[in-house]
Scaffold this motif. Sequence first.
Motif, PDB file in Angstrom:
ATOM      1  N   UNK A   1     -12.677  22.233  -2.197  1.00  0.00           N
ATOM      2  CA  UNK A   1     -13.170  20.955  -2.723  1.00  0.00           C
ATOM      3  C   UNK A   1     -12.899  19.871  -1.685  1.00  0.00           C
ATOM      4  N   UNK A   2     -13.614  18.749  -1.766  1.00  0.00           N
ATOM      5  CA  UNK A   2     -13.382  17.674  -0.808  1.00  0.00           C
ATOM      6  C   UNK A   2     -12.028  17.005  -1.073  1.00  0.00           C
ATOM      7  N   UNK A   3     -11.209  16.955  -0.035  1.00  0.00           N
ATOM      8  CA  UNK A   3      -9.871  16.365  -0.139  1.00  0.00           C
ATOM      9  C   UNK A   3      -9.727  15.276   0.914  1.00  0.00           C
ATOM     10  N   UNK A   4      -8.832  14.342   0.664  1.00  0.00           N
ATOM     11  CA  UNK A   4      -8.597  13.265   1.624  1.00  0.00           C
ATOM     12  C   UNK A   4      -7.177  12.744   1.465  1.00  0.00           C
ATOM     13  N   UNK A   5      -6.713  12.076   2.514  1.00  0.00           N
ATOM     14  CA  UNK A   5      -5.488  11.285   2.486  1.00  0.00           C
ATOM     15  C   UNK A   5      -5.908   9.842   2.714  1.00  0.00           C
ATOM     16  N   UNK A   6      -5.275   8.921   2.024  1.00  0.00           N
ATOM     17  CA  UNK A   6      -5.619   7.518   2.216  1.00  0.00           C
ATOM     18  C   UNK A   6      -4.517   6.609   1.714  1.00  0.00           C
ATOM     19  N   UNK A   7      -4.755   5.317   1.844  1.00  0.00           N
ATOM     20  CA  UNK A   7      -3.821   4.291   1.379  1.00  0.00           C
ATOM     21  C   UNK A   7      -4.482   3.449   0.305  1.00  0.00           C
ATOM     22  N   UNK A   8      -3.746   3.194  -0.771  1.00  0.00           N
ATOM     23  CA  UNK A   8      -4.232   2.354  -1.861  1.00  0.00           C
ATOM     24  C   UNK A   8      -3.145   1.351  -2.243  1.00  0.00           C
TER      25      UNK A   8
ATOM     26  N   UNK B   1       0.855  -1.201   0.000  1.00  0.00           N
ATOM     27  CA  UNK B   1       0.000   0.000   0.000  1.00  0.00           C
ATOM     28  C   UNK B   1       0.875   1.231   0.000  1.00  0.00           C
ATOM     29  N   UNK B   2       0.275   2.354  -0.374  1.00  0.00           N
ATOM     30  CA  UNK B   2       1.000   3.619  -0.486  1.00  0.00           C
ATOM     31  C   UNK B   2       0.052   4.751  -0.093  1.00  0.00           C
ATOM     32  N   UNK B   3       0.568   5.704   0.684  1.00  0.00           N
ATOM     33  CA  UNK B   3      -0.249   6.874   1.062  1.00  0.00           C
ATOM     34  C   UNK B   3      -0.348   7.826  -0.117  1.00  0.00           C
ATOM     35  N   UNK B   4      -1.565   8.314  -0.375  1.00  0.00           N
ATOM     36  CA  UNK B   4      -1.810   9.218  -1.504  1.00  0.00           C
ATOM     37  C   UNK B   4      -2.747  10.341  -1.075  1.00  0.00           C
ATOM     38  N   UNK B   5      -2.736  11.413  -1.863  1.00  0.00           N
ATOM     39  CA  UNK B   5      -3.746  12.454  -1.760  1.00  0.00           C
ATOM     40  C   UNK B   5      -4.900  12.119  -2.689  1.00  0.00           C
ATOM     41  N   UNK B   6      -6.089  12.565  -2.316  1.00  0.00           N
ATOM     42  CA  UNK B   6      -7.300  12.268  -3.098  1.00  0.00           C
ATOM     43  C   UNK B   6      -8.180  13.513  -3.162  1.00  0.00           C
TER      44      UNK B   6
END
Length: 376
Positions: free
Chosen positions: A332-339, A291-296
């Motif tokens: 705008x809606x922003x998030x950090x997550x793992x994919x 997995x890798x942390x990304x911006x969304x």
Amino acid sequence: MSDAAVPLLQVPLHALHVELGARMVPFAGYAMPVQYPAGLMAEHNHTRAAAGLFDVSHMGQLRLVGPDAAAAFETLMPVDVIDLGVGKQRYGLLLNDEGGIIDDLMFVNRGHDIFVIVNGACKAGDMAHIQALIGSRCEVIPMPDQALFALQGPQAAAALQRLVPGVEKLVFMTGGAFNWQGTDLYITRSGYTGEDGFEISVPGDRAEPLARALLAQPEVRPIGLGARNSLRLEAGMCLYGNDIDTTTTPVEASLNWAIQKVRRTGGARAGGFPGAERVLGQLDGTVPLTRKRVGLIAQERVPVREHVELQNTSGRAIGQTTSGLLGPSANQPIAIGYVEPEYAAVGTPVVAMVRGKPVPMTVSAMPFVPNRYFRG
């Protein structure tokens, strides 16, 4: 005794927060101001436009003292401590034996000691960990009587230099000793908002006079934890316990930049930190990443909060969000997550399942709002 029955600790500015109308909430064992009467959005926008004063006295401050302190501290992290110049600050990561992140922290070489700031919820564990592993090589001195402020925003320097002349000469990630009305301060030009700003370590019994003097400056308003969170998320910064924890490695968290070259390959100082085999293996590709942390960024105006399942466009689960909100400055809606790594490239379409409703998102570069650090 249940957690609910444990009385919350109070920061030195507690009475001032109450006087200013703050809504106080439990955070890291302390009663902390989440917002003031102006509200989160106004506080966020004021910090981006002028200067906001944050009380972060719940965080842990400690000193490492002795001729071996830098070399000892370097054994706990994949970070170059030994070559850090006097007055220079660096971001660090305490790791466990699996390469998981025990905490992220900031540290400064002050010449006579290494000054370390750790997260509030982790500070007792961090200090015990540091003492247990390197306490025989240097003195580990907690500083429970120090308060800590962050003054952040494009007008922070103008406001602070009226009280503390010379502070404007600091540049991003440097620090120095200053004096205000006979009170010793240690100030770094750094912060957690993506804006220019300062963090100020002050004796707790002098915290309120200094805070009142700062709030008397026309640019400065008090800012709570709510806006601190929205500002740091727009800056693409990790929140410990949400975006990184003991199950996350620096490479999974996309924090490779925090591992200096001298600690990575060849050379006498490469490796030698907890979890080095796994972390360096992930860096060079011999240990596969899962997995890798990304911006969304959401393609619809639907806030996507933490712990939301992320799917590929075929409906297969590929990860989850760890932080998210409607970015006040990003608008705008922003998030950090793992994919999964194959979905981590900027521009990749993914789908967030918000209460059963699919919300299309796109993997984005971070920060979501340009950083404005003062580099001189």
